[in-house]
Write a protein that holds these residues in place. Structure first.
Motif, PDB file in Angstrom:
ATOM      1  N   LEU A 228       0.845  -1.181   0.000  1.00  0.00           N
ATOM      2  CA  LEU A 228       0.000   0.000   0.000  1.00  0.00           C
ATOM      3  C   LEU A 228       0.891   1.244   0.000  1.00  0.00           C
ATOM      4  N   THR A 229       0.363   2.364  -0.499  1.00  0.00           N
ATOM      5  CA  THR A 229       1.127   3.603  -0.529  1.00  0.00           C
ATOM      6  C   THR A 229       1.585   3.995   0.879  1.00  0.00           C
ATOM      7  N   GLY A 230       0.705   3.849   1.854  1.00  0.00           N
ATOM      8  CA  GLY A 230       1.041   4.209   3.222  1.00  0.00           C
ATOM      9  C   GLY A 230       2.164   3.377   3.802  1.00  0.00           C
ATOM     10  N   GLN A 231       2.270   2.120   3.369  1.00  0.00           N
ATOM     11  CA  GLN A 231       3.348   1.258   3.845  1.00  0.00           C
ATOM     12  C   GLN A 231       4.699   1.749   3.339  1.00  0.00           C
ATOM     13  N   CYS A 232       4.734   2.290   2.127  1.00  0.00           N
ATOM     14  CA  CYS A 232       5.983   2.848   1.598  1.00  0.00           C
ATOM     15  C   CYS A 232       6.420   4.063   2.402  1.00  0.00           C
ATOM     16  N   ILE A 233       5.491   4.943   2.711  1.00  0.00           N
ATOM     17  CA  ILE A 233       5.813   6.140   3.487  1.00  0.00           C
ATOM     18  C   ILE A 233       6.291   5.753   4.885  1.00  0.00           C
ATOM     19  N   ASP A 234       5.616   4.806   5.511  1.00  0.00           N
ATOM     20  CA  ASP A 234       6.031   4.350   6.847  1.00  0.00           C
ATOM     21  C   ASP A 234       7.445   3.770   6.803  1.00  0.00           C
ATOM     22  N   ALA A 235       7.748   3.001   5.755  1.00  0.00           N
ATOM     23  CA  ALA A 235       9.074   2.382   5.632  1.00  0.00           C
ATOM     24  C   ALA A 235      10.157   3.439   5.428  1.00  0.00           C
ATOM     25  N   LEU A 236       9.856   4.483   4.665  1.00  0.00           N
ATOM     26  CA  LEU A 236      10.816   5.577   4.465  1.00  0.00           C
ATOM     27  C   LEU A 236      11.154   6.254   5.790  1.00  0.00           C
ATOM     28  N   LYS A 237      10.127   6.554   6.559  1.00  0.00           N
ATOM     29  CA  LYS A 237      10.325   7.226   7.842  1.00  0.00           C
ATOM     30  C   LYS A 237      11.089   6.330   8.818  1.00  0.00           C
ATOM     31  N   LYS A 238      10.759   5.058   8.812  1.00  0.00           N
ATOM     32  CA  LYS A 238      11.447   4.113   9.688  1.00  0.00           C
ATOM     33  C   LYS A 238      12.924   4.010   9.325  1.00  0.00           C
ATOM     34  N   ALA A 239      13.234   4.128   8.046  1.00  0.00           N
ATOM     35  CA  ALA A 239      14.624   4.059   7.582  1.00  0.00           C
ATOM     36  C   ALA A 239      15.411   5.321   7.930  1.00  0.00           C
ATOM     37  N   GLY A 240      14.713   6.385   8.313  1.00  0.00           N
ATOM     38  CA  GLY A 240      15.385   7.610   8.725  1.00  0.00           C
ATOM     39  C   GLY A 240      15.152   8.808   7.826  1.00  0.00           C
ATOM     40  N   PHE A 241      14.429   8.614   6.715  1.00  0.00           N
ATOM     41  CA  PHE A 241      14.201   9.699   5.765  1.00  0.00           C
ATOM     42  C   PHE A 241      13.167  10.712   6.272  1.00  0.00           C
ATOM     43  N   GLU A 242      13.317  11.948   5.825  1.00  0.00           N
ATOM     44  CA  GLU A 242      12.289  12.967   5.958  1.00  0.00           C
ATOM     45  C   GLU A 242      11.535  12.992   4.625  1.00  0.00           C
ATOM     46  N   VAL A 243      10.258  12.689   4.630  1.00  0.00           N
ATOM     47  CA  VAL A 243       9.481  12.671   3.396  1.00  0.00           C
ATOM     48  C   VAL A 243       9.094  14.106   3.047  1.00  0.00           C
ATOM     49  N   MET A 244       9.645  14.600   1.943  1.00  0.00           N
ATOM     50  CA  MET A 244       9.405  15.986   1.534  1.00  0.00           C
ATOM     51  C   MET A 244       8.006  16.146   0.940  1.00  0.00           C
ATOM     52  N   TRP A 245       7.668  15.247   0.040  1.00  0.00           N
ATOM     53  CA  TRP A 245       6.305  15.226  -0.479  1.00  0.00           C
ATOM     54  C   TRP A 245       6.063  13.913  -1.216  1.00  0.00           C
ATOM     55  N   SER A 246       4.789  13.571  -1.364  1.00  0.00           N
ATOM     56  CA  SER A 246       4.420  12.343  -2.070  1.00  0.00           C
ATOM     57  C   SER A 246       3.054  12.538  -2.716  1.00  0.00           C
ATOM     58  N   LYS A 247       2.852  11.833  -3.823  1.00  0.00           N
ATOM     59  CA  LYS A 247       1.573  11.944  -4.530  1.00  0.00           C
ATOM     60  C   LYS A 247       1.428  10.789  -5.508  1.00  0.00           C
ATOM     61  N   ASP A 248       0.205  10.307  -5.654  1.00  0.00           N
ATOM     62  CA  ASP A 248      -0.098   9.351  -6.711  1.00  0.00           C
ATOM     63  C   ASP A 248      -0.334  10.160  -7.980  1.00  0.00           C
ATOM     64  N   LEU A 249       0.636  10.145  -8.895  1.00  0.00           N
ATOM     65  CA  LEU A 249       0.555  10.956 -10.098  1.00  0.00           C
ATOM     66  C   LEU A 249      -0.460  10.424 -11.109  1.00  0.00           C
ATOM     67  N   ALA A 250      -1.022   9.243 -10.823  1.00  0.00           N
ATOM     68  CA  ALA A 250      -2.089   8.736 -11.684  1.00  0.00           C
ATOM     69  C   ALA A 250      -3.362   9.556 -11.491  1.00  0.00           C
ATOM     70  N   VAL A 251      -3.533  10.111 -10.296  1.00  0.00           N
ATOM     71  CA  VAL A 251      -4.717  10.909  -9.989  1.00  0.00           C
ATOM     72  C   VAL A 251      -4.621  12.247 -10.713  1.00  0.00           C
ATOM     73  N   GLY A 252      -5.606  12.517 -11.544  1.00  0.00           N
ATOM     74  CA  GLY A 252      -5.625  13.781 -12.272  1.00  0.00           C
ATOM     75  C   GLY A 252      -4.879  13.770 -13.585  1.00  0.00           C
ATOM     76  N   SER A 253      -4.304  12.636 -13.971  1.00  0.00           N
ATOM     77  CA  SER A 253      -3.621  12.559 -15.257  1.00  0.00           C
ATOM     78  C   SER A 253      -4.643  12.704 -16.387  1.00  0.00           C
ATOM     79  N   PRO A 254      -4.385  13.579 -17.371  1.00  0.00           N
ATOM     80  CA  PRO A 254      -5.356  13.781 -18.461  1.00  0.00           C
ATOM     81  C   PRO A 254      -5.719  12.489 -19.190  1.00  0.00           C
ATOM     82  N   LEU A 255      -4.748  11.601 -19.362  1.00  0.00           N
ATOM     83  CA  LEU A 255      -4.995  10.302 -19.970  1.00  0.00           C
ATOM     84  C   LEU A 255      -4.591   9.219 -18.969  1.00  0.00           C
ATOM     85  N   PRO A 256      -5.313   8.114 -18.905  1.00  0.00           N
ATOM     86  CA  PRO A 256      -4.963   7.062 -17.944  1.00  0.00           C
ATOM     87  C   PRO A 256      -3.601   6.440 -18.243  1.00  0.00           C
ATOM     88  N   TRP A 257      -2.850   6.151 -17.196  1.00  0.00           N
ATOM     89  CA  TRP A 257      -1.506   5.583 -17.365  1.00  0.00           C
ATOM     90  C   TRP A 257      -1.525   4.253 -18.094  1.00  0.00           C
TER      91      TRP A 257
END
Length: 337
Positions: free
Chosen positions: A228-257
């Motif tokens: 899940l997307t949230g699991q990736c963010i949790d893993a980044l933080k656990k590894a020590g990273f500061e998450v600057m920003w994140s987004k599902d770029l599929a949302v709002g794409s003019p044409l479907p990926w």
């Protein structure tokens, strides 16, 4: 493709297919076995499919958000440039591409940003193909490949100015373990950016249809388990990273990926991926295998890639899966491991 007349390869491709299949739930495998044997599984997958990917997709094996009137190739290049810009790459920087494939993004980003890029890959065939393409395009003096496991990277601490991964770390059996290695080799104060394959919040693990789609994507694309997307963010933080920003770029794409894989869509610019193009390819592969010009097992590879495409399209239509979950994460200046 590799030499189809080689008896060892004819035997190998059939053996690889049988060994690869056994890891997946459709054939009695389970998630824990896939994770425990991820290196073997992923290597067998890419030994089987690399030539098919390159034939249908080009040198960059990934999706991209796409604007109207924009070709698939244009969208892929823009997607790679976007990543380079988000990382703030500068000429002369030393960059790591984690899970680089045959190096399509590596070559494009290196030329775009004038950086030196090392591609990390555990698949010997893809590395040899990538080196040849580097030589042909003239980037072999600034770009190279290193064979290694991204769970145990063969690099010292704090050596890279930037790290990126494009639809690659989804192959890791443990996101935290993979991100921790990326954290280790990245210089303090620098950034890691990635496009991840993820199940979205709309995915229901109790829904049998959702489970089927997830399993089709996993077997068709060499994945131990889609997070899940949230699991990736949790893993980044656990590894020590500061998450600057994140987004599902599929949302709002003019044409479907997933448009290039949608059989109802026709495009001359990506003809090989259309229903007509895939039908032609399937029958061409069948004929070449029958007369001995393509290795035994090629049609089976083509068939399971077709199933993977169906799973991806359905996952995209139902919005339960995305290959475009993007994030930028920074290693703190005080960070060390």
């Amino acid at each position: 493709m590799k030499n189809p007349s080689s008896p060892s390869f004819v035997q190998k491709i059939e053996f690889y297919f049988c060994m690869y299949e056994k890891y997946h739930v459709c054939y009695g495998g389970d998630e824990e076995e896939r994770k425990a044997n991820y290196t073997d599984m992923v290597n067998k997958y890419y030994d089987l499919v690399t030539s098919f990917y390159e034939f249908g997709w080009g040198e960059s094996f990934h999706f991209a958000p796409r604007f109207k009137e924009e070709s698939l190739r244009e969208s892929i290049k823009r997607h790679e440039h976007f990543l380079a810009l988000q990382l703030g790459l500068k000429p002369g920087q030393k960059v790591l591409d984690v899970g680089c494939g045959i190096g399509g993004p590596l070559r494009e980003i290196a030329r775009f940003s004038s950086t030196t890029i090392t591609g990390l890959n555990n698949n010997e065939y893809q590395i040899s193909r990538g080196k040849e393409l580097n030589r042909i395009t003239g980037v072999d003096r600034t770009c190279d490949f290193v064979k290694g496991d991204f769970m145990k990277m063969p690099f010292p601490d704090n050596v890279f100015d930037a790290v990126y991964a494009i639809e690659a770390t989804c192959h890791a059996p443990d996101a935290y373990g993979c991100y921790s290695e990326i954290y280790r080799v990245l210089k303090p104060g620098q950034c890691f950016a990635a496009y991840e394959w993820c199940m979205t919040d709309s995915f229901d693990p109790l829904n049998q249809e959702h489970q089927k789609i997830k399993a089709e994507i996993e077997i068709g694309d060499g994945l131990p388990d889609i997070r899940l997307t949230g699991q990736c963010i949790d893993a980044l933080k656990k590894a020590g990273f500061e998450v600057m920003w994140s987004k599902d770029l599929a949302v709002g794409s003019p044409l479907p990926w997933y448009l290039p894989l949608d059989k109802s869509h026709f495009s001359l610019s990506s003809f090989r991926l259309t229903a007509v193009g895939r039908f032609f390819t399937k029958n061409m592969v069948k004929a070449l295998e029958y007369v001995g010009l393509a290795p035994k097992g090629s049609q089976r590879v083509q068939d399971f890639l077709e199933k993977a495409a169906e799973g991806l399209v359905e996952g995209g239509r139902k919005e339960i899966f995305t290959p475009l979950f993007f994030f930028v994460a920074r290693k703190p200046h005080s960070g060390s491991q």
